[in-house]
Design a protein around this motif. Structure first.
Motif, PDB file in Angstrom:
ATOM      1  N   LEU A   1       0.822  -1.203   0.000  1.00 26.59           N
ATOM      2  CA  LEU A   1       0.000   0.000   0.000  1.00 26.59           C
ATOM      3  C   LEU A   1       0.860   1.258   0.000  1.00 26.59           C
ATOM      4  O   LEU A   1       0.561   2.228  -0.679  1.00 26.59           O
ATOM      5  CB  LEU A   1      -0.917  -0.005   1.232  1.00 26.59           C
ATOM      6  N   ARG A   2       1.962   1.211   0.772  1.00 27.61           N
ATOM      7  CA  ARG A   2       2.852   2.362   0.793  1.00 27.61           C
ATOM      8  C   ARG A   2       3.482   2.587  -0.574  1.00 27.61           C
ATOM      9  O   ARG A   2       3.660   3.712  -1.024  1.00 27.61           O
ATOM     10  CB  ARG A   2       3.951   2.159   1.857  1.00 27.61           C
ATOM     11  N   GLN A   3       3.814   1.467  -1.264  1.00 27.96           N
ATOM     12  CA  GLN A   3       4.399   1.580  -2.601  1.00 27.96           C
ATOM     13  C   GLN A   3       3.405   2.205  -3.574  1.00 27.96           C
ATOM     14  O   GLN A   3       3.766   3.037  -4.410  1.00 27.96           O
ATOM     15  CB  GLN A   3       4.825   0.206  -3.112  1.00 27.96           C
ATOM     16  N   MET A   4       2.126   1.839  -3.448  1.00 26.22           N
ATOM     17  CA  MET A   4       1.114   2.408  -4.323  1.00 26.22           C
ATOM     18  C   MET A   4       0.974   3.899  -4.085  1.00 26.22           C
ATOM     19  O   MET A   4       0.714   4.669  -5.007  1.00 26.22           O
ATOM     20  CB  MET A   4      -0.235   1.714  -4.095  1.00 26.22           C
ATOM     21  N   ASP A   5       1.184   4.308  -2.843  1.00 25.52           N
ATOM     22  CA  ASP A   5       1.034   5.723  -2.520  1.00 25.52           C
ATOM     23  C   ASP A   5       2.038   6.600  -3.254  1.00 25.52           C
ATOM     24  O   ASP A   5       1.789   7.782  -3.486  1.00 25.52           O
ATOM     25  CB  ASP A   5       1.191   5.936  -1.006  1.00 25.52           C
ATOM     26  N   VAL A   6       3.184   6.039  -3.619  1.00 24.98           N
ATOM     27  CA  VAL A   6       4.219   6.856  -4.244  1.00 24.98           C
ATOM     28  C   VAL A   6       4.230   6.726  -5.759  1.00 24.98           C
ATOM     29  O   VAL A   6       5.039   7.351  -6.430  1.00 24.98           O
ATOM     30  CB  VAL A   6       5.621   6.496  -3.696  1.00 24.98           C
ATOM     31  N   ILE A   7       3.340   5.920  -6.324  1.00 22.78           N
ATOM     32  CA  ILE A   7       3.263   5.798  -7.778  1.00 22.78           C
ATOM     33  C   ILE A   7       2.710   7.105  -8.348  1.00 22.78           C
ATOM     34  O   ILE A   7       1.682   7.608  -7.921  1.00 22.78           O
ATOM     35  CB  ILE A   7       2.372   4.611  -8.197  1.00 22.78           C
ATOM     36  N   ASP A   8       3.402   7.649  -9.322  1.00 20.96           N
ATOM     37  CA  ASP A   8       3.002   8.907  -9.937  1.00 20.96           C
ATOM     38  C   ASP A   8       1.994   8.629 -11.044  1.00 20.96           C
ATOM     39  O   ASP A   8       2.335   8.051 -12.078  1.00 20.96           O
ATOM     40  CB  ASP A   8       4.225   9.626 -10.507  1.00 20.96           C
ATOM     41  N   VAL A   9       0.752   9.006 -10.831  1.00 17.80           N
ATOM     42  CA  VAL A   9      -0.290   8.775 -11.833  1.00 17.80           C
ATOM     43  C   VAL A   9      -0.708  10.086 -12.497  1.00 17.80           C
ATOM     44  O   VAL A   9      -1.713  10.145 -13.191  1.00 17.80           O
ATOM     45  CB  VAL A   9      -1.530   8.093 -11.199  1.00 17.80           C
ATOM     46  N   SER A  10       0.042  11.131 -12.292  1.00 18.05           N
ATOM     47  CA  SER A  10      -0.280  12.409 -12.906  1.00 18.05           C
ATOM     48  C   SER A  10       0.014  12.355 -14.402  1.00 18.05           C
ATOM     49  O   SER A  10       0.869  11.594 -14.854  1.00 18.05           O
ATOM     50  CB  SER A  10       0.523  13.538 -12.264  1.00 18.05           C
ATOM     51  N   PRO A  11      -0.699  13.162 -15.208  1.00 19.29           N
ATOM     52  CA  PRO A  11      -0.453  13.159 -16.651  1.00 19.29           C
ATOM     53  C   PRO A  11       0.984  13.549 -16.975  1.00 19.29           C
ATOM     54  O   PRO A  11       1.590  14.365 -16.275  1.00 19.29           O
ATOM     55  CB  PRO A  11      -1.439  14.219 -17.170  1.00 19.29           C
ATOM     56  N   ALA A  12       1.512  12.959 -18.034  1.00 19.58           N
ATOM     57  CA  ALA A  12       2.880  13.282 -18.439  1.00 19.58           C
ATOM     58  C   ALA A  12       2.968  14.704 -18.968  1.00 19.58           C
ATOM     59  O   ALA A  12       4.010  15.355 -18.847  1.00 19.58           O
ATOM     60  CB  ALA A  12       3.351  12.295 -19.505  1.00 19.58           C
ATOM     61  N   PHE A  13       1.876  15.201 -19.557  1.00 16.45           N
ATOM     62  CA  PHE A  13       1.853  16.544 -20.120  1.00 16.45           C
ATOM     63  C   PHE A  13       0.547  17.241 -19.738  1.00 16.45           C
ATOM     64  O   PHE A  13      -0.486  16.605 -19.555  1.00 16.45           O
ATOM     65  CB  PHE A  13       1.977  16.502 -21.646  1.00 16.45           C
ATOM     66  N   THR A  14       0.615  18.555 -19.637  1.00 15.21           N
ATOM     67  CA  THR A  14      -0.553  19.375 -19.326  1.00 15.21           C
ATOM     68  C   THR A  14      -0.785  20.374 -20.449  1.00 15.21           C
ATOM     69  O   THR A  14       0.054  20.517 -21.354  1.00 15.21           O
ATOM     70  CB  THR A  14      -0.350  20.142 -18.008  1.00 15.21           C
ATOM     71  N   GLN A  15      -1.898  21.091 -20.364  1.00 16.03           N
ATOM     72  CA  GLN A  15      -2.168  22.110 -21.375  1.00 16.03           C
ATOM     73  C   GLN A  15      -1.099  23.183 -21.374  1.00 16.03           C
ATOM     74  O   GLN A  15      -0.754  23.733 -22.427  1.00 16.03           O
ATOM     75  CB  GLN A  15      -3.547  22.734 -21.139  1.00 16.03           C
TER      76      GLN A  15
ATOM     77  N   ARG B   1      -2.071  12.849 -22.617  1.00 23.00           N
ATOM     78  CA  ARG B   1      -0.925  12.682 -23.515  1.00 23.00           C
ATOM     79  C   ARG B   1      -0.770  13.910 -24.403  1.00 23.00           C
ATOM     80  O   ARG B   1      -1.731  14.585 -24.730  1.00 23.00           O
ATOM     81  CB  ARG B   1      -1.095  11.444 -24.399  1.00 23.00           C
ATOM     82  N   LEU B   2       0.455  14.124 -24.814  1.00 24.10           N
ATOM     83  CA  LEU B   2       0.728  15.178 -25.780  1.00 24.10           C
ATOM     84  C   LEU B   2       0.406  14.645 -27.167  1.00 24.10           C
ATOM     85  O   LEU B   2       0.904  13.599 -27.575  1.00 24.10           O
ATOM     86  CB  LEU B   2       2.200  15.576 -25.703  1.00 24.10           C
TER      87      LEU B   2
END
Length: 250
Positions: free
Chosen positions: A6-20, A175-176
């Motif tokens: 669970l702690r490992q899942m907490d640090v997974i970066d699921v944010s988009p690779a690119f933004t507007q 995604r870009l």
């Protein structure tokens, strides 16, 4: 699931690779830069290994594919075979890919379980073209793009009113999405074909200006919009991969 997992899942970066904001910055950065120079800088630099080219292998696809191959023939090229394609398109895909020397052509098809549940007769295109495109093109492409942060599209601004404000860079599902030929005119494409002696799609000579699936593609008449032969008779201009009206206006 244990506490460590669970702690490992907490640090997974699921944010988009690119933004507007990233897309806006790239549009400003490459304003006035030639298409070839832009592709060279991106494909050999910050996007190397993170990007794929998506191609329909239609009437104008050879131009962009030729440019990409001139920079890096190892860029993955994704083709969605809806299983409703013209045989001429499949043959052209193979001919062009081999001629340009691409090493990683990836063909994605509809999920047979989805087809069995939602298009058992294979006739969904005749009464629900949006639903047909969704299961035969949009869903396979979404699977194909999972490993990538960015992808290259062959759209051009002149192709229709829904694409007239097309930017070079935009964001699609985090995604870009890059449209290198956004500001190219038909005359520019024709000149490039001639200069580099590129083969044309065999159906172009028969009046097919924009080619998709065989049941939903017809010949374009003189003076018509280049995409008027797609889904003729329906209030539909895009397959769902590219959504009309969502392009930013600059």
């Amino acid at each position: 699931m244990g506490e460590a997992a669970l702690r490992q899942m907490d640090v997974i970066d699921v944010s988009p690779a690119f933004t507007q904001a990233d897309a806006d910055a790239l549009n400003a950065r490459f304003a006035g830069v030639s298409t070839q120079d832009m592709l060279r800088e991106l494909l050999t630099g910050e996007l190397r290994g993170r990007i794929a080219a998506v191609s329909s292998f239609g009437t104008e696809s050879a131009v962009l594919l030729h440019m990409i191959a001139g920079v890096d023939q190892d860029v993955p090229v994704i083709f969605t075979n809806t299983q409703k394609m013209f045989g001429e398109t499949l043959a052209y895909r193979d001919e062009l890919s081999e001629r340009l020397g691409f090493t990683d052509l990836r063909v994605y098809r509809p999920d047979p379980r989805i087809l069995a549940a939602k298009d058992k007769t294979g006739l969904r295109w005749s009464y629900d073209p949006d639903g047909c495109c969704d299961i035969r093109k949009v869903e396979p492409l979404r699977r194909a793009l999972v490993p990538f942060d960015a992808w290259i599209s062959g759209r051009k601004g002149f192709q229709g009113k829904t694409r007239s404000a097309l930017p070079r860079f935009e964001i699609d599902e985090g995604r870009l999405k890059i449209n290198p030929l956004a500001d190219w005119a038909k005359a520019d494409l024709d000149a490039y074909f001639a200069e580099h002696d590129l083969p044309h799609h065999p159906l172009e000579a028969q009046g097919y200006a924009s080619i998709g699936c065989s049941p939903c593609t017809s010949v374009v008449k003189p003076g018509e919009d280049p995409r008027s032969g797609r889904w003729r008779g329906w209030d539909k201009t895009e397959c769902g991969i590219h959504k009309p009206g969502e392009e930013p206006v600059f």
